[in-house]
Design a protein around this motif. Structure first.
Motif, PDB file in Angstrom:
ATOM      1  N   GLY A  18     105.278  94.776 -64.389  1.00  9.67           N
ATOM      2  CA  GLY A  18     105.705  93.596 -64.951  1.00  9.67           C
ATOM      3  C   GLY A  18     104.619  92.593 -65.221  1.00  9.67           C
ATOM      4  O   GLY A  18     104.712  91.492 -65.094  1.00  9.67           O
ATOM      5  N   LYS A  19     103.694  93.257 -65.869  1.00  9.55           N
ATOM      6  CA  LYS A  19     102.511  92.306 -66.391  1.00  9.55           C
ATOM      7  C   LYS A  19     102.686  91.964 -68.012  1.00  9.55           C
ATOM      8  O   LYS A  19     103.054  92.629 -68.972  1.00  9.55           O
ATOM      9  CB  LYS A  19     101.279  93.040 -66.316  1.00  9.55           C
ATOM     10  CG  LYS A  19     100.927  93.349 -64.631  1.00  9.55           C
ATOM     11  CD  LYS A  19      99.499  93.623 -64.436  1.00  9.55           C
ATOM     12  CE  LYS A  19      99.203  93.711 -62.979  1.00  9.55           C
ATOM     13  NZ  LYS A  19      97.803  94.113 -62.666  1.00  9.55           N
ATOM     14  N   MET A  20     102.381  90.516 -68.231  1.00  8.97           N
ATOM     15  CA  MET A  20     102.168  90.135 -69.580  1.00  8.97           C
ATOM     16  C   MET A  20     100.531  90.178 -69.794  1.00  8.97           C
ATOM     17  O   MET A  20      99.904  89.712 -69.005  1.00  8.97           O
ATOM     18  CB  MET A  20     102.799  88.794 -69.651  1.00  8.97           C
ATOM     19  CG  MET A  20     104.202  88.576 -69.279  1.00  8.97           C
ATOM     20  SD  MET A  20     105.343  89.642 -70.472  1.00  8.97           S
ATOM     21  CE  MET A  20     105.050  88.757 -72.059  1.00  8.97           C
ATOM     22  N   LEU A  21     100.421  90.655 -71.043  1.00  7.29           N
ATOM     23  CA  LEU A  21      99.033  90.558 -71.647  1.00  7.29           C
ATOM     24  C   LEU A  21      98.860  89.704 -72.732  1.00  7.29           C
ATOM     25  O   LEU A  21      99.740  89.149 -73.461  1.00  7.29           O
ATOM     26  CB  LEU A  21      98.857  92.044 -72.111  1.00  7.29           C
ATOM     27  CG  LEU A  21      98.889  93.252 -71.229  1.00  7.29           C
ATOM     28  CD1 LEU A  21      99.538  93.608 -70.199  1.00  7.29           C
ATOM     29  CD2 LEU A  21      98.193  94.575 -71.950  1.00  7.29           C
ATOM     30  N   ALA A  22      97.511  89.283 -72.978  1.00  3.67           N
ATOM     31  CA  ALA A  22      97.126  88.336 -73.901  1.00  3.67           C
ATOM     32  C   ALA A  22      95.721  88.876 -74.699  1.00  3.67           C
ATOM     33  O   ALA A  22      95.101  89.526 -73.979  1.00  3.67           O
ATOM     34  CB  ALA A  22      97.141  86.962 -73.544  1.00  3.67           C
ATOM     35  N   THR A  23      95.478  88.241 -75.744  1.00  5.30           N
ATOM     36  CA  THR A  23      94.162  88.755 -76.287  1.00  5.30           C
ATOM     37  C   THR A  23      93.538  87.344 -76.835  1.00  5.30           C
ATOM     38  O   THR A  23      94.323  86.369 -77.309  1.00  5.30           O
ATOM     39  CB  THR A  23      94.269  89.554 -77.524  1.00  5.30           C
ATOM     40  OG1 THR A  23      95.097  88.778 -78.704  1.00  5.30           O
ATOM     41  CG2 THR A  23      94.951  91.093 -77.366  1.00  5.30           C
TER      42      THR A  23
END
Length: 161
Positions: A18-23
């Motif tokens: 349930g993790k959201m990732l960003a760059t």
């Protein structure tokens, strides 16, 4: 490992956790975000990619401090860690990766030659960084950076699985 397989594993683990990732990208110009969003359904676990090529953009969009940029330079551990923190805060992400480097063919110095790239991973409260020294032309350096960034995301997700 094949890039596609790494991204599929990232997708599976991020979804399960349930993790959201960003760059937050400089020298790769959005290449990491592009690679991550090649997987159908990536909107379930990928929130945003920020391309902050200039120091001004790093400050305005990610909250990187002017002091870090002046004293350490854009290609530094301090800056990429601040970029990770900013990407998590701005993108409401649980995990982010940031990169800043000298992709060439010009711009290198004795301390930071062409191919010098700092990468960082983490969240808004904790980051870890790694300096890499890649060889090759601009395209090759950027591709190697993307691969290392993706592997680091996978490693981070596996540690919390």
């Amino acid at each position: 490992m094949n890039r596609r397989l790494i991204i599929e594993q990232i997708a599976e683990l991020a979804t399960r956790q349930g993790k959201m990732l960003a760059t937050a990208e400089s020298c790769t110009g959005g290449g990491i975000a592009k690679a991550l969003t090649e997987v159908p359904g990536s909107s379930a676990w990928f929130t945003c990619g920020l391309i902050t090529y200039s120091n001004q953009a790093k400050q305005q969009l990610l909250g990187v401090s002017a002091t870090s940029l002046t004293e350490q330079g854009a290609v530094s551990e301090a800056v990429v860690c601040e970029m990770v923190k900013g990407a998590c805060l701005q993108g409401a992400a649980d995990l982010a990766v940031a990169v800043s480097g000298v992709a060439g063919p010009d711009g290198g110095t004795p301390e930071k030659p062409v191919g010098c790239v700092w990468l960082a991973w983490g969240d808004a409260s904790q980051q870890w960084a790694q300096r890499m020294q890649y060889q090759g032309d601009r395209r090759t350096i950027r591709e190697q950076t993307i691969n290392t960034a993706l592997q680091g995301l996978l490693d981070a997700l596996q540690k919390t699985a």
